[in-house]
Design an enzyme around this catalytic site. Structure first.
Site, PDB file in Angstrom:
ATOM      1  N   ASP A 289       0.799  -1.229   0.000  1.00 28.58           N
ATOM      2  CA  ASP A 289       0.000   0.000   0.000  1.00 28.58           C
ATOM      3  C   ASP A 289       0.836   1.285   0.000  1.00 28.58           C
ATOM      4  OD1 ASP A 289       0.967   0.315   2.567  1.00 28.58           O
ATOM      5  OD2 ASP A 289      -0.929  -0.122   3.558  1.00 28.58           O
TER       6      ASP A 289
ATOM      7  N   TYR B 250      10.471   4.417   1.517  1.00 28.86           N
ATOM      8  CA  TYR B 250      11.313   3.408   2.176  1.00 28.86           C
ATOM      9  C   TYR B 250      12.788   3.533   1.820  1.00 28.86           C
ATOM     10  CZ  TYR B 250       7.836   0.764   4.697  1.00 28.86           C
ATOM     11  OH  TYR B 250       6.900   0.383   5.620  1.00 28.86           O
TER      12      TYR B 250
END
Ligand code: NAD
Ligand code: G6P
Ligand code: MN
Length: 442
Positions: free
Chosen positions: A172, A265
């Protein structure tokens, strides 16, 4: 006339994400009708708390939908069309260990990144493979959409160990970021954007973002991200502080390659020292999740149970839930909607190993995802992706061969671990901590 109604199983029924998904399923019954909604978990007590509240929700909003909550695999997986998997093998107790051991050695301690992600991977592989086997035994025509992390390692394991299974691994994070991109340029949501994106899970870049008329939105987005990252200012008032910090840090990640827009990330791989300096080894993300999301979800479930009604619930539909429901809808109705998934590369990124599990846009239809070609990765991305993908492959090698050396290699190759001695020290602490979950290593 198409009068099909679907049976959906949520595996990991006790997950903090379950009520949001249930609410979204109930909101979408006109587009994706249900005949049954089932929960499966190995922790019956945890699942029951969520099920008590969700049963009330279903009875109030769609009494025609059969609701089942069980710890029995046969009951759970029989007569199912879609499995939404979201298990956390070892639960938050082990996530906490994954985060804290590396941090004590000065290394990023994170759910899906570095040694923590590797440790979680070795726990998740047998858990998710177990779900796939139940699905194939009891509902061989069903599809599994898998959120269970670390999705990159789980995807590599399912590619190798269950190559013909109908599991699609998903994430997601890009979805959440695209909702933010839409807000930045003044559009409603991610569905107003047409995008190109490539990489590995939690390790990718947008190369193109447009609106539906074809207008290039990259210049406007880049200007914003260079200053604020993906942080939305006032609109982020309710966002947890650690996520605000991650969204802001995307500005520094973006600076490294101004020709693309990055996944958040990448901060862990490109700025690991910053991350460690800002971390507290005694209070990590797990402690925050337990104090915030987990607490809120279980408090609200208990409140609904006591009140006997969910009419005034504060459970909300969000990007995480709408994405998985949209994916089921696209498969069920063969819509060919363009959505991201983690799939075998097979040429989607031309200069990356065809066997790598990559995250790229796909057209989703009745036969699952059909990958779109993203061209070549640039040199910077190619180097990063190749190294990280080898880490993920070595973890699955270690699992298959029960090999200490392969796992040590995986940790040593990982960009955020400074040297092989540190990798060994972390690994040697992780082995006893994971004794209940990991295969015995030789
Ligand atoms: P959680 O701990 O609240 O819920 C996980 C549930 O899984 C627990 O109830 C646990 O008992 C159950 N479980 C553990 N092992 C199981 C097994 N073998 N079979 C059946 N059930 C099992 O966790 P959460 O924070 O809600 O997250 C759930 C999962 O979703 C995690 O893996 C998390 O990393 C993942 N997640 C992924 C994404 C993504 O982008 N892919 C996004 C959000 C969450
Ligand atoms: C994003 C990622 C997920 C990850 C989650 C962690 O949604 O895509 O893969 O599990 O963040 O969030 P948390 O709030 O649990 O730290
Ligand atoms: Mn993810």
């Amino acid at each position: 006339m198409d009068d099909r109604k679907f049976s959906v199983l949520i595996a990991g029924g006790g997950s903090t994400y379950t009520p949001g998904i249930v609410l979204t399923l109930l909101d979408h019954l006109d587009k994706f009708p249900l005949r049954a909604l089932k929960f499966y978990d190995i922790d019956g007590d945890r699942q029951q708390k969520v099920a008590d509240a969700c049963e009330i929700l279903v009875k109030e909003r769609a009494p025609e939908v059969e609701f089942v909550s069980t710890t029995d695999p046969e009951t759970a997986f029989t007569d199912v069309d879609f499995v939404m998997a979201q298990i956390r093998v070892g639960k938050y107790a082990m996530r906490s260990v994954d985060e804290k051991i590396p941090l004590r050695h000065g290394v990023v301690g994170q759910e899906t990144t570095g040694p923590g992600g590797i440790a979680y991977g070795l726990r998740s592989i047998p858990g998710v493979i177990g779900l796939v086997d139940y699905m194939e035994k009891y509902s061989p025509n069903a599809w599994m959409l898998n959120y269970s992390n670390p999705a990159a390692i789980v995807a590599e394991a399912t590619r190798r160990l269950r190559p013909n299974s109908k599991i699609i691994n998903i994430c997601d994070m890009p979805i959440g970021i695209m909702d933010r991109m839409a807000a930045i340029v003044g559009l409603k949501d991610r569905n107003d954007l047409v995008f190109r994106y490539y990489g590995l899970n939690h390790f990718g870049w947008w190369t193109d973002v447009r609106d539906k008329t074809g207008k290039d939105l990259m210049p406007q987005l880049k200007e914003y991200v260079a200053q604020h990252g993906y942080w939305l200012g006032d609109a982020d008032k309710g966002t947890e502080a650690s996520w605000v910090s991650t969204f802001k840090k995307a500005a520094d990640v973006y600076a490294l390659d101004p020709s693309t827009l990055p996944n958040t990330y990448l901060k862990y791989y490109l700025y690991p020292q910053y991350v460690v300096e800002h971390a507290d080894p005694n209070y990590t993300r797990t402690d925050e999740v337990e104090a915030y999301r987990e607490k809120n979800v279980f408090t609200e479930c208990a409140r609904i149970k006591t009140a006997g009604t969910a009419k005034d619930t504060n459970f909300k539909s969000d990007d995480h839930a709408t994405y998985i429901v949209d994916l089921c809808t696209a498969i069920a109705y063969d819509t060919k909607q363009r959505m991201l998934a983690i799939i075998p590369n097979e040429g989607a990124i031309a200069n990356i190993d065809p066997e790598a599990m990559v995250e790229v846009p796909c057209l989703f239809g009745a036969n699952g995802p059909e990958r779109l070609a993203m061209g070549n990765a640039a040199t910077f991305q190619k180097g990063l992706i190749t190294e990280q993908n080898c880490v993920e492959k070595l973890v699955v090698d270690a699992y298959e061969q029960q090999s200490y050396t392969k796992l040590w290699e995986a940790m040593s190759l990982c960009k955020i671990v400074p040297d092989a001695k540190v990798a060994k020290d972390i690994l040697d602490e992780m082995i006893p901590a994971n004794q209940e979950y990991w295969p015995e290593l030789h």
